[in-house]
Motif scaffolding. Structure first.
Motif, PDB file in Angstrom:
ATOM      1  N   LYS A  10     -28.891  24.472  34.708  1.00  0.00           N
ATOM      2  CA  LYS A  10     -27.127  23.786  34.717  1.00  0.00           C
ATOM      3  C   LYS A  10     -26.579  23.827  35.942  1.00  0.00           C
ATOM      4  CE  LYS A  10     -25.824  26.433  30.796  1.00  0.00           C
ATOM      5  NZ  LYS A  10     -24.934  26.839  30.255  1.00  0.00           N
ATOM      6  N   LEU A  11     -26.831  24.974  37.056  1.00  0.00           N
ATOM      7  CA  LEU A  11     -25.921  24.666  38.119  1.00  0.00           C
ATOM      8  C   LEU A  11     -26.447  23.661  39.219  1.00  0.00           C
ATOM      9  CD1 LEU A  11     -23.825  26.252  39.720  1.00  0.00           C
ATOM     10  CD2 LEU A  11     -25.692  27.969  40.817  1.00  0.00           C
ATOM     11  N   ALA A  12     -27.792  23.865  39.299  1.00  0.00           N
ATOM     12  CA  ALA A  12     -28.742  22.922  39.916  1.00  0.00           C
ATOM     13  C   ALA A  12     -28.208  21.382  39.902  1.00  0.00           C
ATOM     14  CB  ALA A  12     -30.429  23.043  40.356  1.00  0.00           C
ATOM     15  N   PHE A  13     -28.483  21.131  38.908  1.00  0.00           N
ATOM     16  CA  PHE A  13     -28.800  20.032  37.368  1.00  0.00           C
ATOM     17  C   PHE A  13     -27.402  18.914  37.214  1.00  0.00           C
ATOM     18  CE2 PHE A  13     -33.526  20.954  38.443  1.00  0.00           C
ATOM     19  CZ  PHE A  13     -33.703  20.201  39.600  1.00  0.00           C
ATOM     20  N   ARG A  14     -27.139  19.877  36.625  1.00  0.00           N
ATOM     21  CA  ARG A  14     -25.612  19.900  35.803  1.00  0.00           C
ATOM     22  C   ARG A  14     -25.944  18.418  35.012  1.00  0.00           C
ATOM     23  NH1 ARG A  14     -21.695  17.155  38.920  1.00  0.00           N
ATOM     24  NH2 ARG A  14     -23.730  15.996  40.383  1.00  0.00           N
ATOM     25  N   PRO A  15     -26.776  18.698  33.579  1.00  0.00           N
ATOM     26  CA  PRO A  15     -26.878  17.929  33.266  1.00  0.00           C
ATOM     27  C   PRO A  15     -25.737  17.364  31.918  1.00  0.00           C
ATOM     28  CG  PRO A  15     -28.369  20.039  32.265  1.00  0.00           C
ATOM     29  CD  PRO A  15     -27.561  19.912  33.937  1.00  0.00           C
ATOM     30  N   TRP A  16     -25.505  16.675  31.634  1.00  0.00           N
ATOM     31  CA  TRP A  16     -24.300  15.700  31.022  1.00  0.00           C
ATOM     32  C   TRP A  16     -24.774  15.512  29.236  1.00  0.00           C
ATOM     33  CZ3 TRP A  16     -24.906  11.829  27.871  1.00  0.00           C
ATOM     34  CH2 TRP A  16     -26.037  10.922  27.834  1.00  0.00           C
ATOM     35  N   VAL A  17     -24.098  16.137  28.696  1.00  0.00           N
ATOM     36  CA  VAL A  17     -24.704  16.939  26.648  1.00  0.00           C
ATOM     37  C   VAL A  17     -23.198  15.721  25.784  1.00  0.00           C
ATOM     38  CG1 VAL A  17     -25.040  18.160  25.473  1.00  0.00           C
ATOM     39  CG2 VAL A  17     -25.252  18.831  27.559  1.00  0.00           C
ATOM     40  N   GLU A  18     -24.459  15.149  24.885  1.00  0.00           N
ATOM     41  CA  GLU A  18     -22.935  14.565  23.920  1.00  0.00           C
ATOM     42  C   GLU A  18     -23.840  14.799  22.553  1.00  0.00           C
ATOM     43  OE1 GLU A  18     -22.889  10.315  24.604  1.00  0.00           O
ATOM     44  OE2 GLU A  18     -22.303  10.716  25.754  1.00  0.00           O
ATOM     45  N   GLY A  19     -22.543  15.472  21.591  1.00  0.00           N
ATOM     46  CA  GLY A  19     -23.080  15.543  20.234  1.00  0.00           C
ATOM     47  C   GLY A  19     -23.615  17.539  20.565  1.00  0.00           C
ATOM     48  N   ILE A  20     -22.718  17.927  21.238  1.00  0.00           N
ATOM     49  CA  ILE A  20     -23.431  19.841  21.106  1.00  0.00           C
ATOM     50  C   ILE A  20     -22.559  20.312  19.410  1.00  0.00           C
ATOM     51  CG2 ILE A  20     -20.882  20.184  21.752  1.00  0.00           C
ATOM     52  CD1 ILE A  20     -24.878  21.771  22.495  1.00  0.00           C
ATOM     53  N   GLU A  21     -21.704  19.024  19.121  1.00  0.00           N
ATOM     54  CA  GLU A  21     -21.040  19.993  17.633  1.00  0.00           C
ATOM     55  C   GLU A  21     -22.567  20.370  16.641  1.00  0.00           C
ATOM     56  OE1 GLU A  21     -20.222  15.030  18.401  1.00  0.00           O
ATOM     57  OE2 GLU A  21     -20.155  17.018  20.123  1.00  0.00           O
ATOM     58  N   VAL A 153     -36.242  12.970  36.697  1.00  0.00           N
ATOM     59  CA  VAL A 153     -35.927  14.082  37.447  1.00  0.00           C
ATOM     60  C   VAL A 153     -37.315  14.699  38.606  1.00  0.00           C
ATOM     61  CG1 VAL A 153     -35.741  17.101  36.563  1.00  0.00           C
ATOM     62  CG2 VAL A 153     -34.021  14.966  36.385  1.00  0.00           C
ATOM     63  N   GLN A 154     -38.267  14.514  37.431  1.00  0.00           N
ATOM     64  CA  GLN A 154     -39.659  15.123  37.144  1.00  0.00           C
ATOM     65  C   GLN A 154     -40.824  14.399  36.471  1.00  0.00           C
ATOM     66  OE1 GLN A 154     -41.006  19.041  35.449  1.00  0.00           O
ATOM     67  NE2 GLN A 154     -42.481  19.572  37.536  1.00  0.00           N
ATOM     68  N   PRO A 155     -41.146  12.971  37.583  1.00  0.00           N
ATOM     69  CA  PRO A 155     -42.281  12.300  36.941  1.00  0.00           C
ATOM     70  C   PRO A 155     -43.350  12.978  37.012  1.00  0.00           C
ATOM     71  CG  PRO A 155     -40.635  11.237  39.376  1.00  0.00           C
ATOM     72  CD  PRO A 155     -40.851  12.533  38.656  1.00  0.00           C
ATOM     73  N   MET A 163     -33.721  15.586  42.655  1.00  0.00           N
ATOM     74  CA  MET A 163     -31.842  16.359  41.794  1.00  0.00           C
ATOM     75  C   MET A 163     -31.129  14.654  41.509  1.00  0.00           C
ATOM     76  SD  MET A 163     -32.022  19.120  43.047  1.00  0.00           S
ATOM     77  CE  MET A 163     -31.052  19.809  42.714  1.00  0.00           C
ATOM     78  N   ILE A 164     -31.747  14.793  40.180  1.00  0.00           N
ATOM     79  CA  ILE A 164     -30.878  13.737  39.533  1.00  0.00           C
ATOM     80  C   ILE A 164     -30.531  14.190  38.668  1.00  0.00           C
ATOM     81  CG2 ILE A 164     -31.067  10.931  38.277  1.00  0.00           C
ATOM     82  CD1 ILE A 164     -34.057  11.348  39.917  1.00  0.00           C
ATOM     83  N   ARG A 165     -29.304  13.549  37.771  1.00  0.00           N
ATOM     84  CA  ARG A 165     -28.904  14.964  36.834  1.00  0.00           C
ATOM     85  C   ARG A 165     -28.967  14.121  35.445  1.00  0.00           C
ATOM     86  NH1 ARG A 165     -21.990  14.401  34.707  1.00  0.00           N
ATOM     87  NH2 ARG A 165     -21.806  15.830  34.278  1.00  0.00           N
TER      88      ARG A 165
END
Length: 253
Positions: A10-21, A153-155, A163-165
């Motif tokens: 999370k610190l390195a790539f900062r993935p965004w999340v929708e619908g975690i609820e 991120v990892q082909p 380093m792609i989010r």
């Protein structure tokens, strides 16, 4: 280890999340995701507070030497479950049994309905055996998940990630309890799988291809082989033509 690895990702790539609820705070649930990259099984658990168990090749846990031990420790730390998938139908049964056991413990079970990574970023037909049978056998809700840009991120074939989010979209739970006890009906299994794949398609925005990813990989490999053979033949033909032309020129001189 799960929290240290997840925190680092999370610190390195900062993935965004929708619908975690849509992830239940407790109780069993199946997370059915598209599969773009080897790293999918790490990014999804990293953004959740609960442990997610995925099926992984047994070879990841049994390789010899220091590297093998480190690899095994890593996969165990991120919630991977070893299953020997080399035995055809028996391997599939082992994976289904493992998934049922995870859900009966009240935990989250992650599965990729496509059965393998997408070879070109498109979404392929889901295999009906694993996902649908586990869902109908346990009554656990199925939560569709879309991984976004993880293949960037990892082909495939690349060891060092870029380093792609990346992103993760989590859909609303799907209830298939109306079909419980019908896991022996192949038409029901197909219907359940297709419904889940449709929801994944809406979340991911991927183009859907109504063939299995394994078949697509064979087609791509065959096309690449034919192209290589054609190029080789063309080079051989050009070389022969050059040799013939040179011979004629020498004879004329």
């Amino acid at each position: 280890m799960k929290f240290s690895i997840g925190g680092s990702l999370k610190l390195a790539f900062r993935p965004w999340v929708e619908g975690i609820e849509n992830i239940p705070a407790e109780g069993p649930a199946i997370l059915a995701s598209n599969h773009l990259s080897f790293s999918d099984s790490f990014f999804l658990p990293a953004v959740l507070d609960r442990k997610v168990t995925f099926i992984a090749k047994a070879e990841y846990f049994t390789s010899p030497g220091v590297k093998g031990k480190l690899t095994a420790a890593f996969f165990k730390g991120v919630g991977q479950l070893p299953v020997d998938r080399s035995g055809g139908r028996g391997a599939g049964e082992a994976a289904i049994k493992s998934g049922i056991e995870v859900l009966e413990r009240g935990e989250l079970f992650g599965i990729y309905p496509e059965g393998t990574r997408s070879p070109d970023g498109r979404l392929y037909r889901g295999k009906p055996g694993g996902l649908a049978r586990v869902a109908l056998a346990t009554g656990a809700p199925v939560i569709p998940v879309a991984m976004i840009d993880t293949e960037k991120v990892q082909p495939p074939g690349k060891i060092v990630p870029k380093m792609i989010r990346p992103g993760i979209r989590i859909g609303k739970p799907l209830d298939f309890t109306r079909y419980q006890g019908m896991e022996g009906d192949r038409f029901i299994l197909r219907s359940v799988t297709d419904e889940v794949m449709y929801e994944i398609m809406k979340l991911s925005g991927q183009e859907y291809v109504d063939i299995y990813a394994t078949a697509a990989k064979r087609q791509i490999a065959d096309a690449a082989k034919k192209k290589a053979e054609a190029e080789k033949a063309a080079k051989s033909g050009n070389a022969a033509a050059d040799k013939t032309g040179k011979g004629k020129a020498e004879a004329g001189a």
